[in-house]
Scaffold this active site. Structure first.
Site, PDB file in Angstrom:
ATOM      1  N   ASN A 296       0.869  -1.178   0.000  1.00 53.17           N
ATOM      2  CA  ASN A 296       0.000   0.000   0.000  1.00 53.17           C
ATOM      3  C   ASN A 296       0.906   1.227   0.000  1.00 53.17           C
ATOM      4  O   ASN A 296       1.486   1.573   1.025  1.00 53.17           O
ATOM      5  CB  ASN A 296      -0.880  -0.015   1.266  1.00 53.17           C
ATOM      6  CG  ASN A 296      -1.666   1.278   1.428  1.00 53.17           C
ATOM      7  OD1 ASN A 296      -1.776   2.071   0.494  1.00 53.17           O
ATOM      8  ND2 ASN A 296      -2.209   1.500   2.625  1.00 53.17           N
ATOM      9  N   TRP A 297       1.024   1.826  -1.183  1.00 50.42           N
ATOM     10  CA  TRP A 297       1.967   2.954  -1.303  1.00 50.42           C
ATOM     11  C   TRP A 297       1.434   4.221  -0.643  1.00 50.42           C
ATOM     12  O   TRP A 297       2.170   5.205  -0.513  1.00 50.42           O
ATOM     13  CB  TRP A 297       2.241   3.238  -2.784  1.00 50.42           C
ATOM     14  CG  TRP A 297       3.061   2.193  -3.483  1.00 50.42           C
ATOM     15  CD1 TRP A 297       3.503   0.990  -2.976  1.00 50.42           C
ATOM     16  CD2 TRP A 297       3.559   2.266  -4.826  1.00 50.42           C
ATOM     17  NE1 TRP A 297       4.224   0.316  -3.920  1.00 50.42           N
ATOM     18  CE2 TRP A 297       4.285   1.070  -5.069  1.00 50.42           C
ATOM     19  CE3 TRP A 297       3.465   3.220  -5.842  1.00 50.42           C
ATOM     20  CZ2 TRP A 297       4.906   0.818  -6.297  1.00 50.42           C
ATOM     21  CZ3 TRP A 297       4.079   2.951  -7.061  1.00 50.42           C
ATOM     22  CH2 TRP A 297       4.802   1.768  -7.277  1.00 50.42           C
ATOM     23  N   LYS A 298       0.173   4.223  -0.288  1.00 47.50           N
ATOM     24  CA  LYS A 298      -0.461   5.441   0.274  1.00 47.50           C
ATOM     25  C   LYS A 298      -0.200   6.626  -0.666  1.00 47.50           C
ATOM     26  O   LYS A 298      -0.142   6.450  -1.882  1.00 47.50           O
ATOM     27  CB  LYS A 298       0.044   5.708   1.684  1.00 47.50           C
ATOM     28  CG  LYS A 298      -0.032   4.478   2.583  1.00 47.50           C
ATOM     29  CD  LYS A 298       0.117   4.812   4.021  1.00 47.50           C
ATOM     30  CE  LYS A 298       0.190   3.528   4.839  1.00 47.50           C
ATOM     31  NZ  LYS A 298      -0.007   3.715   6.245  1.00 47.50           N
TER      32      LYS A 298
ATOM     33  N   HIS B 137      -9.492   1.293   4.772  1.00 40.52           N
ATOM     34  CA  HIS B 137      -8.230   1.489   5.493  1.00 40.52           C
ATOM     35  C   HIS B 137      -8.489   2.436   6.666  1.00 40.52           C
ATOM     36  O   HIS B 137      -9.283   3.376   6.557  1.00 40.52           O
ATOM     37  CB  HIS B 137      -7.167   2.070   4.549  1.00 40.52           C
ATOM     38  CG  HIS B 137      -5.799   2.045   5.152  1.00 40.52           C
ATOM     39  ND1 HIS B 137      -5.392   2.985   6.068  1.00 40.52           N
ATOM     40  CD2 HIS B 137      -4.756   1.180   5.002  1.00 40.52           C
ATOM     41  CE1 HIS B 137      -4.150   2.704   6.452  1.00 40.52           C
ATOM     42  NE2 HIS B 137      -3.749   1.606   5.807  1.00 40.52           N
TER      43      HIS B 137
ATOM     44  N   GLU C 119      -6.937   4.823   7.793  1.00 41.06           N
ATOM     45  CA  GLU C 119      -6.711   6.253   7.509  1.00 41.06           C
ATOM     46  C   GLU C 119      -7.934   6.863   6.830  1.00 41.06           C
ATOM     47  O   GLU C 119      -8.264   8.031   7.055  1.00 41.06           O
ATOM     48  CB  GLU C 119      -5.440   6.418   6.657  1.00 41.06           C
ATOM     49  CG  GLU C 119      -4.194   6.159   7.499  1.00 41.06           C
ATOM     50  CD  GLU C 119      -2.990   5.636   6.734  1.00 41.06           C
ATOM     51  OE1 GLU C 119      -2.989   5.694   5.494  1.00 41.06           O
ATOM     52  OE2 GLU C 119      -2.056   5.157   7.399  1.00 41.06           O
TER      53      GLU C 119
ATOM     54  N   GLU D 128      -5.746  -4.952  10.486  1.00 45.75           N
ATOM     55  CA  GLU D 128      -4.726  -3.925  10.689  1.00 45.75           C
ATOM     56  C   GLU D 128      -5.019  -3.173  11.988  1.00 45.75           C
ATOM     57  O   GLU D 128      -5.814  -2.228  11.991  1.00 45.75           O
ATOM     58  CB  GLU D 128      -4.746  -2.925   9.525  1.00 45.75           C
ATOM     59  CG  GLU D 128      -4.385  -3.518   8.191  1.00 45.75           C
ATOM     60  CD  GLU D 128      -3.693  -2.485   7.300  1.00 45.75           C
ATOM     61  OE1 GLU D 128      -2.626  -2.813   6.794  1.00 45.75           O
ATOM     62  OE2 GLU D 128      -4.199  -1.367   7.150  1.00 45.75           O
TER      63      GLU D 128
ATOM     64  N   GLY E 200       2.205   2.152  10.827  1.00 46.93           N
ATOM     65  CA  GLY E 200       3.180   3.231  10.677  1.00 46.93           C
ATOM     66  C   GLY E 200       3.836   3.646  11.982  1.00 46.93           C
ATOM     67  O   GLY E 200       4.510   4.673  12.045  1.00 46.93           O
TER      68      GLY E 200
ATOM     69  N   SER F  77       3.119  -2.327  10.473  1.00 49.14           N
ATOM     70  CA  SER F  77       4.568  -2.358  10.701  1.00 49.14           C
ATOM     71  C   SER F  77       5.197  -3.723  10.405  1.00 49.14           C
ATOM     72  O   SER F  77       6.083  -4.170  11.132  1.00 49.14           O
ATOM     73  CB  SER F  77       4.907  -1.891  12.122  1.00 49.14           C
ATOM     74  OG  SER F  77       4.490  -0.549  12.309  1.00 49.14           O
TER      75      SER F  77
ATOM     76  N   GLY G 272       4.835   1.197   4.938  1.00 49.92           N
ATOM     77  CA  GLY G 272       6.165   1.792   4.827  1.00 49.92           C
ATOM     78  C   GLY G 272       7.177   0.910   4.110  1.00 49.92           C
ATOM     79  O   GLY G 272       7.935   1.377   3.244  1.00 49.92           O
TER      80      GLY G 272
END
Ligand code: PEP
Length: 247
Positions: A9-11, A93, A95, A164, A170, A208, A230
């Site tokens: 997931n490159w965000k 997600h 976020e 998650e 992160g 993570s 990440g």
């Protein structure tokens, strides 16, 4: 046996130059005996599709609209994702739940829209630190998943689920393999009651995941790969995680 799946997931990271380097590194490092996908920002999907042509890696998006089409400025439909060859779309997600106020029902509606167009939704569930400390982990993830199961009906067996824990995303804090496995087992049991496909469905862990903790996480019986943030931005790290997932 379930084949492991690793999804990057490159965000909201990347550039044409950085993506070319990252994808080039992955192409050199692969293939792996696992399914591998990258979920990239919308503007880079087409170029990613080209870069991955001829490889075993597939690509996807990080969100989609719950609507079919119409006057929804800024939205991207799952029909469009299908049109450009996306295999997966991440929905729910944490976020997006936190910063865009996405409800359980909206997440479920997005998953339904994706499936309607043959794009596999990767449905994220997970508890916050406060919820874990209050002993609510199981109740929270079950509530989040129940809405999706109810909305998708018999099609729920087609989704991928990602556990998650929000406190691990992160932050460098990872759920221990035992903590993660116990939540995955709860989710598997919930899926078992909903679909006869539960035993072949992939439940990914995200939070993570790094090259040095991936193998132990993926060894757990109900962890079928990872959703990687990440560490998906560095070819060497993502490749090492894909290696750890190889069966
Ligand atoms: C994520 O955002 O889905 C994620 C798991 O991030 P990270 O690996 O950076 O914790």
């Amino acid at each position: 046996m379930r084949r492991n799946l690793v999804v990057g997931n490159w965000k909201m990271h990347g550039s044409r130059a950085a993506n070319a380097q990252l994808l080039g590194g992955l192409k050199e490092a692969g293939p792996w005996n696992a399914d591998v996908a990258v979920c990239v920002p919308f503007p880079y999907i087409a170029e990613t599709a080209l870069a991955l042509t001829g490889t075993a890696m597939v690509f996807g998006a990080q969100d989609c609209s719950s609507h079919e089409q119409g006057a929804y400025t800024g939205e991207v439909s799952s029909a469009m994702l299908q049109d450009i060859g996306c295999r997966y779309v991440i929905v729910g997600h944490s976020e997006r739940r936190a910063y865009h106020a996405e409800s359980d029902q909206l997440v479920a509606d997005k998953a339904k829209a994706a499936l309607a167009h043959g794009v596999t939704p990767i449905v994220c569930v997970g508890e916050t630190r406060a919820e874990r400390e209050a002993g609510q982990t199981e109740a929270v993830v079950k509530r989040q998943l129940a809405t999706v199961i109810h909305t998708l009906g018999h099609c729920c067996g087609e989704m991928v689920v990602a556990y998650e824990p929000v406190w691990a995303i992160g932050t460098g804090l990872t759920a221990t393999p035992e903590q993660a496995q116990s939540v995955h087992a709860v989710l598997r049991a919930q899926l078992m009651a909903a679909t006869d496909r539960a035993s072949v469905m992939r439940i990914l862990y995200g939070g993570s995941v790094k090259p040095d903790n991936a193998a132990e996480l993926f060894r757990q019986p109900d962890i079928d790969g990872g959703l990687i943030g990440g560490a998906a931005l560095k070819a060497a790290d993502f490749a090492a995680i894909c290696r750890a997932a190889a069966q």
